[in-house]
Write a protein that holds these residues in place. Sequence first.
Motif, PDB file in Angstrom:
ATOM      1  N   TYR A 132       0.801  -1.224   0.000  1.00 12.37           N
ATOM      2  CA  TYR A 132       0.000   0.000   0.000  1.00 12.37           C
ATOM      3  C   TYR A 132       0.840   1.284   0.000  1.00 12.37           C
ATOM      4  O   TYR A 132       0.601   2.195  -0.798  1.00 12.37           O
ATOM      5  N   GLN A 192       0.932   4.616  -2.512  1.00 11.08           N
ATOM      6  CA  GLN A 192       0.803   5.987  -2.016  1.00 11.08           C
ATOM      7  C   GLN A 192       1.971   6.855  -2.511  1.00 11.08           C
ATOM      8  O   GLN A 192       1.784   8.024  -2.862  1.00 11.08           O
ATOM      9  N   ASP A 245       1.246   7.741  -6.020  1.00 12.46           N
ATOM     10  CA  ASP A 245       0.194   8.766  -6.100  1.00 12.46           C
ATOM     11  C   ASP A 245       0.764  10.186  -6.125  1.00 12.46           C
ATOM     12  O   ASP A 245       0.251  11.057  -6.829  1.00 12.46           O
ATOM     13  N   ASP A 304      -0.987  10.743  10.919  1.00 12.20           N
ATOM     14  CA  ASP A 304      -0.848   9.296  10.693  1.00 12.20           C
ATOM     15  C   ASP A 304      -0.261   8.949   9.318  1.00 12.20           C
ATOM     16  O   ASP A 304       0.143   7.823   9.098  1.00 12.20           O
ATOM     17  N   ILE A 320      -6.802  13.941  15.579  1.00 14.48           N
ATOM     18  CA  ILE A 320      -8.052  14.031  16.340  1.00 14.48           C
ATOM     19  C   ILE A 320      -8.346  12.635  16.882  1.00 14.48           C
ATOM     20  O   ILE A 320      -8.265  11.652  16.144  1.00 14.48           O
ATOM     21  N   LYS A 346     -12.414   5.827  10.571  1.00 13.83           N
ATOM     22  CA  LYS A 346     -13.572   5.259   9.878  1.00 13.83           C
ATOM     23  C   LYS A 346     -13.764   3.801  10.241  1.00 13.83           C
ATOM     24  O   LYS A 346     -14.863   3.272  10.163  1.00 13.83           O
TER      25      LYS A 346
HETATM   26  P1  TYM Z   1      -7.407   8.236   5.109  1.00 16.60           P
HETATM   27  O1  TYM Z   1      -8.458   7.970   4.095  1.00 16.60           O
HETATM   28  O2  TYM Z   1      -7.315   7.292   6.272  1.00 16.60           O
HETATM   29  O3  TYM Z   1      -7.548   9.688   5.703  1.00 16.60           O
HETATM   30  C1  TYM Z   1      -7.653  10.843   4.875  1.00 16.60           C
HETATM   31  C2  TYM Z   1      -6.917  11.995   5.527  1.00 16.60           C
HETATM   32  O4  TYM Z   1      -7.439  12.254   6.829  1.00 16.60           O
HETATM   33  C3  TYM Z   1      -6.369  12.276   7.790  1.00 16.60           C
HETATM   34  N1  TYM Z   1      -6.888  11.719   9.055  1.00 16.60           N
HETATM   35  C4  TYM Z   1      -6.769  12.317  10.248  1.00 16.60           C
HETATM   36  N2  TYM Z   1      -6.221  13.494  10.616  1.00 16.60           N
HETATM   37  C5  TYM Z   1      -6.294  13.845  11.927  1.00 16.60           C
HETATM   38  N3  TYM Z   1      -6.904  13.070  12.875  1.00 16.60           N
HETATM   39  C6  TYM Z   1      -7.469  11.872  12.552  1.00 16.60           C
HETATM   40  N4  TYM Z   1      -8.067  11.127  13.478  1.00 16.60           N
HETATM   41  C7  TYM Z   1      -7.415  11.462  11.184  1.00 16.60           C
HETATM   42  N5  TYM Z   1      -7.864  10.353  10.522  1.00 16.60           N
HETATM   43  C8  TYM Z   1      -7.531  10.529   9.225  1.00 16.60           C
HETATM   44  C9  TYM Z   1      -5.306  11.361   7.189  1.00 16.60           C
HETATM   45  O5  TYM Z   1      -4.030  11.637   7.725  1.00 16.60           O
HETATM   46  C10 TYM Z   1      -5.415  11.695   5.717  1.00 16.60           C
HETATM   47  O6  TYM Z   1      -4.674  12.855   5.412  1.00 16.60           O
HETATM   48  N6  TYM Z   1      -3.359   6.410   2.845  1.00 16.60           N
HETATM   49  C11 TYM Z   1      -4.232   7.569   2.949  1.00 16.60           C
HETATM   50  C12 TYM Z   1      -4.850   7.989   1.619  1.00 16.60           C
HETATM   51  C13 TYM Z   1      -3.845   8.223   0.553  1.00 16.60           C
HETATM   52  C14 TYM Z   1      -3.012   9.378   0.424  1.00 16.60           C
HETATM   53  C15 TYM Z   1      -2.253   9.148  -0.759  1.00 16.60           C
HETATM   54  C16 TYM Z   1      -2.847  10.556   1.165  1.00 16.60           C
HETATM   55  C17 TYM Z   1      -3.578   7.398  -0.485  1.00 16.60           C
HETATM   56  N7  TYM Z   1      -2.616   7.943  -1.271  1.00 16.60           N
HETATM   57  C18 TYM Z   1      -1.317  10.075  -1.188  1.00 16.60           C
HETATM   58  C19 TYM Z   1      -1.899  11.483   0.717  1.00 16.60           C
HETATM   59  C20 TYM Z   1      -1.155  11.247  -0.440  1.00 16.60           C
HETATM   60  C21 TYM Z   1      -5.369   7.237   3.889  1.00 16.60           C
HETATM   61  O7  TYM Z   1      -5.716   6.087   4.048  1.00 16.60           O
HETATM   62  O8  TYM Z   1      -5.983   8.337   4.403  1.00 16.60           O
END
Ligand code: TYM
Length: 346
Positions: A130, A134, A137, A151, A199, A211
């Motif tokens: 994965y 990324q 991307d 994260d 958060i 999620k």
């Molecule tokens: P994902 O889908 O889990 O989350 C999307 C974005 O939300 C941020 N995020 C948070 N920030 C603060 N507190 C939290 N509790 C929290 N939960 C989620 C994540 O840091 C993210 O920015 N692998 C990535 C998706 C991805 C991506 C990329 C991101 C795929 N390719 C290239 C940047 C660049 C992901 O699963 O994010």
Amino acid sequence: MRIVSGIQPTGNLHLGNYLGAIRNWVRMQDDIESHGGQCLFFLADLHAISMPHDPAQLTASTLEMVAALVACGVDPDRSILFNQAQVPAHAELQWLLTGTARMGWLNRMTQFKDKAGKHREGASIALFTYPVLQAADVLLYQATHVPVGEDQKQHLELARDIAQKFNNDFVPGYADENSEVPGVFTLPDPIIPPDAARIMSLRNGSAKMSKSDPSEMSRIDLIDDADTIMKKIKKAKTDPEPLPSEEKGLEGRAEAQNLVGIYAAMSETTVAGVLAEFGGEGFGKFKPALGELLVEKLSPINARFVELKQDRESLDAILAKGALKARELARPTLAAAYDALGLVRG
Ligand code: TYM
């Protein structure tokens, strides 16, 4: 400036996604016109198949996530908004980069360890590789800045390591001292909001809001109505002490710290500012104030989302338009990567 970021279209957009990433996407989009750059935001649907999933649900969630992002302020006329599945260059570049990424690097990824848990042998290969997708991307578009939550920092460090090693190994002269030879890939910088990098869950101040948490009470979804938001905040885990007047007093009080942090981020003030107002008050007073603030800020997003998600045709059109532009932008870097590796494409 080239700004690139993604989100997995699994489940609903929650407050952690919004404050950690999406709000910054919108701010950067709104600022970028004065910098003469470009923003690309995408739905990481190819990432979503790394965990068990329901195909029909993935399709529905992908379209809902487009509606949610547009409702938050991502403007498909100014930013390129698309899904990975319509831009095959993401998967192609991933394969090219798997020759450069090292097993040891991937073995250190904490998200893989968290998601695979005790069932490492049964985890998909996609979950392990994965972070290479990324990296593809962002490297595909020569991203300079990647707005994400805390994260994702480790994944972006890996993207930089892959870019650096690829340039060193395959671009003649790149690694020479004082070299000005450009690499095939730009090394991207993460943009992490200091006030909302992480958060936490409303049920457990030491787990991030996510999620994939089975408890809906652990998170505020951006599509929650006013009653649901108030209920979730009222039921949020806290401790019996009143709020302190100084930030130091939040140490060791993870849940209180999280709620105060959310209030500060949402009202665009500082934690110290929130404590100046609520220090000495109990949660009986603070929670309703936080709930009302969230309802006030999120209800316009919610209303736009409800309207947009009905219009499947427009959502499809947004993704088709974005994919067309993304495919165009991806082409030169993908070609340069094939060439650098000595692959003959005719
Ligand atoms: P994902 O889908 O889990 O989350 C999307 C974005 O939300 C941020 N995020 C948070 N920030 C603060 N507190 C939290 N509790 C929290 N939960 C989620 C994540 O840091 C993210 O920015 N692998 C990535 C998706 C991805 C991506 C990329 C991101 C795929 N390719 C290239 C940047 C660049 C992901 O699963 O994010």
